[in-house]
Design an enzyme around this catalytic site. Structure first.
Site, PDB file in Angstrom:
ATOM      1  N   LYS A 184       0.820  -1.215   0.000  1.00 24.61           N
ATOM      2  CA  LYS A 184       0.000   0.000   0.000  1.00 24.61           C
ATOM      3  C   LYS A 184       0.856   1.269   0.000  1.00 24.61           C
ATOM      4  O   LYS A 184       0.387   2.324  -0.421  1.00 24.61           O
ATOM      5  CB  LYS A 184      -0.981  -0.010   1.181  1.00 24.61           C
ATOM      6  N   TYR A 190     -12.358 -14.850   2.016  1.00 27.20           N
ATOM      7  CA  TYR A 190     -11.364 -13.842   2.386  1.00 27.20           C
ATOM      8  C   TYR A 190     -10.848 -14.062   3.810  1.00 27.20           C
ATOM      9  O   TYR A 190     -11.643 -14.214   4.736  1.00 27.20           O
ATOM     10  CB  TYR A 190     -11.977 -12.435   2.263  1.00 27.20           C
ATOM     11  N   TYR A 246      -2.902 -12.901   2.145  1.00 30.79           N
ATOM     12  CA  TYR A 246      -2.557 -12.475   0.778  1.00 30.79           C
ATOM     13  C   TYR A 246      -1.380 -13.266   0.199  1.00 30.79           C
ATOM     14  O   TYR A 246      -1.552 -14.102  -0.688  1.00 30.79           O
ATOM     15  CB  TYR A 246      -2.233 -10.979   0.763  1.00 30.79           C
TER      16      TYR A 246
HETATM   17  C1  LIG Z   1      -3.833  -5.171   0.006  1.00 31.62           C
HETATM   18  C2  LIG Z   1      -2.872  -6.311  -0.073  1.00 31.62           C
HETATM   19  C3  LIG Z   1      -2.757  -7.085  -1.242  1.00 31.62           C
HETATM   20  C4  LIG Z   1      -3.667  -6.930  -2.404  1.00 31.62           C
HETATM   21  O1  LIG Z   1      -3.374  -5.810  -3.180  1.00 31.62           O
HETATM   22  P1  LIG Z   1      -4.555  -5.117  -3.981  1.00 31.62           P
HETATM   23  O2  LIG Z   1      -3.905  -4.004  -4.655  1.00 31.62           O
HETATM   24  O3  LIG Z   1      -5.579  -4.740  -2.964  1.00 31.62           O
HETATM   25  O4  LIG Z   1      -5.119  -6.128  -4.929  1.00 31.62           O
HETATM   26  C5  LIG Z   1      -1.802  -8.057  -1.288  1.00 31.62           C
HETATM   27  N1  LIG Z   1      -0.987  -8.296  -0.234  1.00 31.62           N
HETATM   28  C6  LIG Z   1      -1.081  -7.592   0.897  1.00 31.62           C
HETATM   29  C7  LIG Z   1      -0.168  -7.949   2.010  1.00 31.62           C
HETATM   30  C8  LIG Z   1      -2.020  -6.584   1.021  1.00 31.62           C
HETATM   31  O5  LIG Z   1      -2.113  -5.903   2.167  1.00 31.62           O
END
Ligand SMILES: *Cc1c(COP(=O)(O)O)cnc(C)c1O
Length: 343
Positions: free
Chosen positions: A50, A264, A290
């Site tokens: 992010k 999720y 993720y």
């Molecule tokens: C938010 C996030 C993602 C996903 O990225 P997006 O741009 O929302 O698709 C992947 N890995 C981590 C650790 C995240 O925090």
């Protein structure tokens, strides 16, 4: 594509490392070379993807002279943690709308990212049910703050609007340059895909610079057809934002949802195997929500022969490690029998 015409804060000052993973590649048969890009090393509290997006979005926050930011995410959101982190850095207040995507999953005393919200001095947390609208909840909160004389700025979930997506166009440029420096041709990039800015930014970046790399998004929050559409729409919106009047070619968008189940943030066996294997072969930590699910996808694609022998595959480590501690039970339970913990 020159991105300097867009304002940013300069949070991302240098390329994140790209490294070969010899132990993992060998453990998976040695026929495909796996590389990693360490976006988990990006600056901001505890790192992660992010930061690249907020680099651009926060420039707009300051330009609009906001005095506080509002954003949203799941109850253990890395995006909320990093938005708060950069708000602290800029001297702004931060309010969070947390979606209970899994019923009763909000625990005000939870560790992981939740602990970091409190450590960094979050100004307010509003918890809403998973099926409620977070844009509406954020707008309500903004209206309240405006009535108190504040100037709030709403950052969308994941900072995944065209402005934030520019951050991953820059990442695509970094990758191209790093391949040149390493004299290594990468054919595939594998990345987790949620709010879609990461995948859409890489796709758009490679597309506008005519770089032929297949980007595979491993879905973490929705099935492949819905995710494909989300990614493609954001990639098209980003092209328009850049002044390019075309839709993003749909045949370039690849989403893989085999490890999204049962939903999720909920653990599955592939994720547990991937997190463990990475820790034991490379001593690199992945997160359960993720990067662990995305690595499970990479491993499965490799085992089912998706990547031709000799391929070079780059995995983007998007961060998220604080959540590992919140979901630790998945790793103990699945490793032992008879109620005993074994490793
Ligand atoms: C938010 C996030 C993602 C996903 O990225 P997006 O741009 O929302 O698709 C992947 N890995 C981590 C650790 C995240 O925090």
């Amino acid at each position: 594509m020159k991105l300097t015409r867009f304002k940013r804060r300069g949070y991302v000052q240098q390329p994140t490392p790209v490294c070969f993973l010899p132990g993992l590649s060998q453990a998976l048969g040695g026929e495909v070379n796996i590389y990693i890009k360490r976006d988990d090393f990006l600056p901001g509290c505890a790192g992660g993807n992010k930061t690249r997006k907020l680099d651009f979005v926060m420039a707009d926050v300051l330009e609009k002279k906001a005095d506080c930011v509002i954003t949203c995410g799941g109850v253990q959101s890395n995006h909320c943690r990093l938005t708060l982190s950069w708000a602290v850095h800029e001297g702004l207040d931060c309010y969070l709308v947390l979606e209970e995507r899994v019923k009763n999953s909000y625990d005000p005393r939870a560790t992981g990212n939740n602990l970091l919200y409190h450590l960094m001095g979050v100004k307010g947390i509003k918890v809403i049910p998973g099926d409620a609208s977070s844009p509406e909840a954020m707008q309500e909160l903004a209206d309240e703050l405006i009535r108190e004389g504040r100037r709030p700025y709403i950052i969308p979930g994941g900072a995944s609007n065209p402005m934030g997506t520019l951050g991953y166009m820059n990442c695509a440029q970094e990758i191209t340059q790093q391949m040149f420096q390493m004299d290594t041709d990468i054919q595939y990039v594998v990345v987790p895909s949620g709010s879609a800015g990461t995948q859409a930014g890489l796709l758009t970046g490679f597309y506008v610079d005519q770089t032929n790399i297949e980007v595979i998004g491993c879905d973490v929050s929705r099935p492949a057809d819905a995710q494909t559409e989300k990614v493609r729409n954001l990639a098209s919106d980003t092209l328009h934002y850049l002044g390019i009047n075309e839709e993003f070619p749909s045949e370039r968008v690849h989403c893989f949802d085999k490890f999204f189940y049962p939903g999720y943030s909920l653990p599955n066996a592939g994720m547990v195997e991937a997190v463990r294997l990475m820790a034991r072969t490379e001593s690199i930590l992945l997160d359960p929500v993720y990067s662990g699910k995305a690595m499970a996808g990479l491993i499965d694609l490799l085992r089912t022969g998706y990547f031709p022998k000799g391929s070079n595959v780059l995995f983007i480590h998007t961060g998220g490690v604080p959540a590992l501690y919140k979901y630790s039970s998945a790793f103990f339970e699945s490793s032992g029998g008879n109620g005993k913990t074994s490793f």
